[in-house]
Motif scaffolding. Structure first.
Motif, PDB file in Angstrom:
ATOM      1  N   LEU A 150       0.820  -1.201   0.000  1.00 25.96           N
ATOM      2  CA  LEU A 150       0.000   0.000   0.000  1.00 25.96           C
ATOM      3  C   LEU A 150       0.858   1.257   0.000  1.00 25.96           C
ATOM      4  N   GLN A 151       0.192   2.370  -0.228  1.00 27.80           N
ATOM      5  CA  GLN A 151       0.838   3.666  -0.359  1.00 27.80           C
ATOM      6  C   GLN A 151       1.762   3.976   0.816  1.00 27.80           C
ATOM      7  N   SER A 152       2.938   4.468   0.508  1.00 27.63           N
ATOM      8  CA  SER A 152       3.892   4.837   1.543  1.00 27.63           C
ATOM      9  C   SER A 152       3.394   6.041   2.343  1.00 27.63           C
ATOM     10  N   MET A 153       3.888   6.144   3.578  1.00 29.73           N
ATOM     11  CA  MET A 153       3.581   7.326   4.387  1.00 29.73           C
ATOM     12  C   MET A 153       4.279   8.570   3.835  1.00 29.73           C
ATOM     13  N   SER A 154       5.309   8.387   3.007  1.00 34.01           N
ATOM     14  CA  SER A 154       6.039   9.504   2.386  1.00 34.01           C
ATOM     15  C   SER A 154       6.587  10.484   3.412  1.00 34.01           C
TER      16      SER A 154
END
Length: 291
Positions: A150-154
């Motif tokens: 899933l999408q990284s926390m960035s």
């Protein structure tokens, strides 16, 4: 409990076929110059460790493979090395290639035949996506294995540490971190909804491995925990932290399984330090059908 699991005397059964599963975010085997060390020792050690692992199923996120020898020789020919040693089938879900033919994506390796396979796209195909494989066990049971990233926390680890280390750090970094966290949370909520729909449609018992990039009390975790059992929460002991960095107690990597399975045991391999994520291994036993 989701955060702290306490199962020192976890009970298991002796009936039904077992499935040994390894999952890991391997950080592209440290192929980028800023991740490499002398002689590519961490890259070689990581690929060798995965290749020699006895797991029946291996699910890898941030996977990297070079099918043809380059200036680094065959160091990064990961598909061949991991697949050949224990005669594993491989499903590589490739998202992009570099100038030397290197392949980025995710991978599922299986000691058992893979009957069907597919990719799950979140809006558009990127490194953040899902994949699945129907695996035929020697018992003639078929199970569906999902692998997801899933999408990284960035959010940069140093920025997070700075933000809670002093008032000045919080003022300088806090708002920006909050905005990035919100963007990541919104993206992950959409991605997990897509993934859950595919899980609910599975005609077979399910095992899910993934880098959720989210916490045990998040929407993403909730949606999975409402439908599946979390391996660590079911059979682990302790916090089960999988993030290999300065931020403590973060279990952002997980394995889940449908209620068809008994979780025999689960372990976070904190002795394997080559990536910024520690691998997880678990053993599942398929419950007998009630007639």
């Amino acid at each position: 409990m989701r955060g702290l699991a306490l199962h020192p005397l976890h009970q298991t059964t002796s009936e039904g076929p077992t499935l040994h599963v390894l999952s890991a975010n391997v950080r592209i085997f440290n192929v980028y110059p800023q991740l490499r060390n002398e002689g590519l020792q961490s890259s070689k050690a990581m690929i060798k460790w995965v290749a020699e692992h006895p797991a029946d199923i291996i699910c890898l996120q941030e996977f990297y493979n070079e099918p043809r020898p380059t200036n680094d020789g065959a160091v990064f020919n990961a598909v061949r090395q991991i697949g050949k040693l224990q005669k594993r089938e491989v499903f590589l879900s490739k998202t992009l290639s570099n100038g030397i033919g290197g392949e980025f994506g995710m991978a599922i390796f299986s000691r058992f035949p893979i009957a069907r396979r597919g990719t799950i796209v979140f809006n558009k195909l990127t490194q953040n996506h899902g994949m699945w494989a129907d695996v035929c066990l020697p018992s003639r049971d078929t199970v569906r294995v999902f692998n997801a990233h899933l999408q990284s926390m960035s959010m940069d680890e140093k920025d997070i540490v700075d933000s809670y280390s002093s008032k000045a750090g919080l003022k300088a970094k806090g708002l920006g971190l909050l905005r990035r966290f919100k963007r990541g949370m919104v993206a992950r909520s959409t991605q997990i909804d897509t993934l859950v729909r595919r899980i609910e449609a599975s005609p077979y018992p399910v095992v899910l491995c993934g880098d959720l990039n989210d916490f045990a009390y998040s929407y993403s975790y909730d949606q999975l925990a409402d439908r599946l059992q979390n391996a660590w929460a079911t059979a682990g002991t302790g916090f089960g932290a999988t993030y290999n960095g300065k931020l403590p107690f973060l279990r952002i990597d997980n394995q889940f399984a449908s209620r068809d399975w008994q979780v025999e045991n689960v372990r976070v391999r904190r002795d394997i330090p080559y990536s910024d994520h520690f691998p997880i291994e678990a053993v599942y036993r398929l419950k007998p059908l009630i007639k």
